[in-house]
Design an enzyme around this catalytic site. Structure first.
Site, PDB file in Angstrom:
ATOM      1  N   VAL A 194      -0.876   6.019   4.772  1.00 50.39           N
ATOM      2  CA  VAL A 194       0.021   5.489   5.801  1.00 50.39           C
ATOM      3  C   VAL A 194       1.271   4.866   5.170  1.00 50.39           C
ATOM      4  O   VAL A 194       2.399   5.275   5.454  1.00 50.39           O
ATOM      5  CB  VAL A 194      -0.699   4.459   6.692  1.00 50.39           C
ATOM      6  CG1 VAL A 194       0.281   3.784   7.649  1.00 50.39           C
ATOM      7  CG2 VAL A 194      -1.807   5.143   7.485  1.00 50.39           C
ATOM      8  N   GLY A 195       1.085   3.882   4.322  1.00 49.58           N
ATOM      9  CA  GLY A 195       2.230   3.213   3.713  1.00 49.58           C
ATOM     10  C   GLY A 195       3.072   4.141   2.869  1.00 49.58           C
ATOM     11  O   GLY A 195       4.314   4.067   2.883  1.00 49.58           O
ATOM     12  N   ASN A 235      -5.416  -0.674  11.555  1.00 47.93           N
ATOM     13  CA  ASN A 235      -6.253  -0.456  12.722  1.00 47.93           C
ATOM     14  C   ASN A 235      -6.952  -1.760  13.110  1.00 47.93           C
ATOM     15  O   ASN A 235      -7.296  -2.567  12.253  1.00 47.93           O
ATOM     16  CB  ASN A 235      -7.307   0.613  12.441  1.00 47.93           C
ATOM     17  CG  ASN A 235      -6.697   1.992  12.308  1.00 47.93           C
ATOM     18  OD1 ASN A 235      -5.730   2.324  12.987  1.00 47.93           O
ATOM     19  ND2 ASN A 235      -7.271   2.807  11.435  1.00 47.93           N
ATOM     20  N   GLY A 243       0.831  -1.192   0.000  1.00 49.34           N
ATOM     21  CA  GLY A 243       0.000   0.000   0.000  1.00 49.34           C
ATOM     22  C   GLY A 243       0.868   1.246   0.000  1.00 49.34           C
ATOM     23  O   GLY A 243       1.820   1.354   0.781  1.00 49.34           O
ATOM     24  N   LYS A 265      -4.223   1.412  21.380  1.00 50.93           N
ATOM     25  CA  LYS A 265      -4.471   2.121  20.117  1.00 50.93           C
ATOM     26  C   LYS A 265      -5.870   1.796  19.587  1.00 50.93           C
ATOM     27  O   LYS A 265      -6.582   2.686  19.094  1.00 50.93           O
ATOM     28  CB  LYS A 265      -3.418   1.719  19.083  1.00 50.93           C
ATOM     29  CG  LYS A 265      -3.723   2.093  17.618  1.00 50.93           C
ATOM     30  CD  LYS A 265      -3.703   3.590  17.354  1.00 50.93           C
ATOM     31  CE  LYS A 265      -4.113   3.936  15.921  1.00 50.93           C
ATOM     32  NZ  LYS A 265      -3.234   3.412  14.874  1.00 50.93           N
ATOM     33  N   GLY A 312      -0.663   4.344   0.167  1.00 51.16           N
ATOM     34  CA  GLY A 312      -1.661   5.357   0.469  1.00 51.16           C
ATOM     35  C   GLY A 312      -1.186   6.279   1.564  1.00 51.16           C
ATOM     36  O   GLY A 312       0.013   6.537   1.727  1.00 51.16           O
ATOM     37  N   GLU A 366     -13.891   1.793   7.810  1.00 51.74           N
ATOM     38  CA  GLU A 366     -13.534   0.587   8.551  1.00 51.74           C
ATOM     39  C   GLU A 366     -14.521   0.284   9.682  1.00 51.74           C
ATOM     40  O   GLU A 366     -14.134  -0.192  10.746  1.00 51.74           O
ATOM     41  CB  GLU A 366     -12.123   0.746   9.120  1.00 51.74           C
ATOM     42  CG  GLU A 366     -11.061   0.898   8.041  1.00 51.74           C
ATOM     43  CD  GLU A 366      -9.676   1.177   8.614  1.00 51.74           C
ATOM     44  OE1 GLU A 366      -8.704   0.590   8.106  1.00 51.74           O
ATOM     45  OE2 GLU A 366      -9.575   1.986   9.563  1.00 51.74           O
TER      46      GLU A 366
END
Length: 313
Positions: A11-12, A103, A7, A186, A9, A269
């Site tokens: 984050v990645g 997450n 990924g 988290k 996006g 999500e």
């Protein structure tokens, strides 16, 4: 050390981009359209910590090529997890370790079942990022933290080596000896913050500044903490207060990624965060009537999903 970032996006792309700029051996595994754009235009990051525009190595999920990597970082949305777990199989070698930054919680157990407990590290991140319409990664707060460690809390040469390679890449990275607890903390934070900002359609600051918003947020955190304890999760006794204090420390205008996705009419999500908690309550004999705020949040998210699908049809 060879990194495969699954990924590119919000984050990645952010963490992988900074690792690549540092000079680490980084390859992104992405879908064909994203692959084409990255090959043509490079990776763009606009950040409070410095902008980046750099060429990167990419391969498509449809590319049949296969070779092992030392570290595979899973950085996709939770609803893409099942496909991502299939996509990485051909890149897992004898010494490969998998570091998820998704997450939730359940994906760790699924990865352990699929690839073996020894291959899967615990991991999480704190960051406020989103993708612009042209694929640029926009990072808007001071948070850009990665926390990881061995699932059983032990020290190891491989986590020390990963820490060394990830250090000084322009983001904060920490090796944890209690990663299961950190993951649950988290999970409590992100499921409550995403839930309250989505429910009230506001950043965290205005919610906390309003006495009724503040009260509802505390009740939501308390319900999620009760769920974690119902599951015997390894959380601190004062995790509810810890969670609330973290929220109070955030930028007034900070939004959750879920709220940003709702504003864009994108997938969310809900099932992997709040929905997984609802399912856990039922499966463990809990009474859903004792979790009214969590139910309200989940109902709001599912109605959004239904109406957003209808509006796109």
């Amino acid at each position: 050390m060879r990194f495969l970032i699954v990924g590119a996006g919000a984050v990645g792309g952010y963490f992988g981009g900074r690792l690549s700029l540092k000079g680490e051996d980084v390859t992104f595994l992405v879908r064909p359209n994203r692959c084409k754009r990255l090959k043509e235009q490079g990776l763009h990051i606009q950040s409070k910590h410095g902008d980046i525009h750099t060429p990167v190595k990419v391969i498509s999920t449809e590319d049949p090529a296969a070779e092992p990597y030392d570290v595979i970082i899973l950085a996709v949305k939770a609803y893409h997890f099942s496909q991502a777990a299939q996509d990485i199989k051909r890149f897992v070698g004898d010494s490969t370790v998998i570091l998820p930054l998704l997450n939730g919680y359940g994906h760790f157990l699924k990865l352990q079942q699929e690839f073996g407990k020894n291959r899967v590290l615990g991991g999480l991140c704190f960051i406020e990022t989103t993708l612009d319409h042209d694929g640029t990664i926009i990072q808007t707060s001071g948070l850009h933290d990665v926390v990881f460690g061995e699932w059983d809390g032990s020290a190891s040469a491989r986590t020390d080596a990963i820490l060394e390679h990830m250090s000084r890449a322009g983001f904060n990275v920490k090796l944890s000896g209690s990663i299961q607890r950190d993951v649950w903390h988290k999970y409590i934070f992100i499921s409550s913050m995403s839930g309250i900002t989505a429910l009230m359609n506001a950043p965290i600051g205005p919610i906390l500044a309003n006495e009724h918003g503040r009260s509802v947020y505390r009740r939501l955190i308390a319900e999620i903490v009760r769920t974690a304890k119902l599951l015997d999760a390894p959380v601190k006794e004062d995790v509810a207060e810890i969670t609330f204090k973290i929220a109070e420390s955030l930028d007034f205008n900070m939004k959750s990624s879920m709220q940003r996705d709702i504003e864009k009419g994108l997938s969310i999500e809900a099932d992997q965060l709040q929905g997984a908690l609802i399912s856990a309550i039922v499966e463990n004999g809990g009474d859903l009537s004792e979790f009214p705020v969590l139910q309200t949040v989940y109902g709001r998210l599912k109605i959004y999903e239904q109406t957003s699908v209808l509006s796109r049809a």
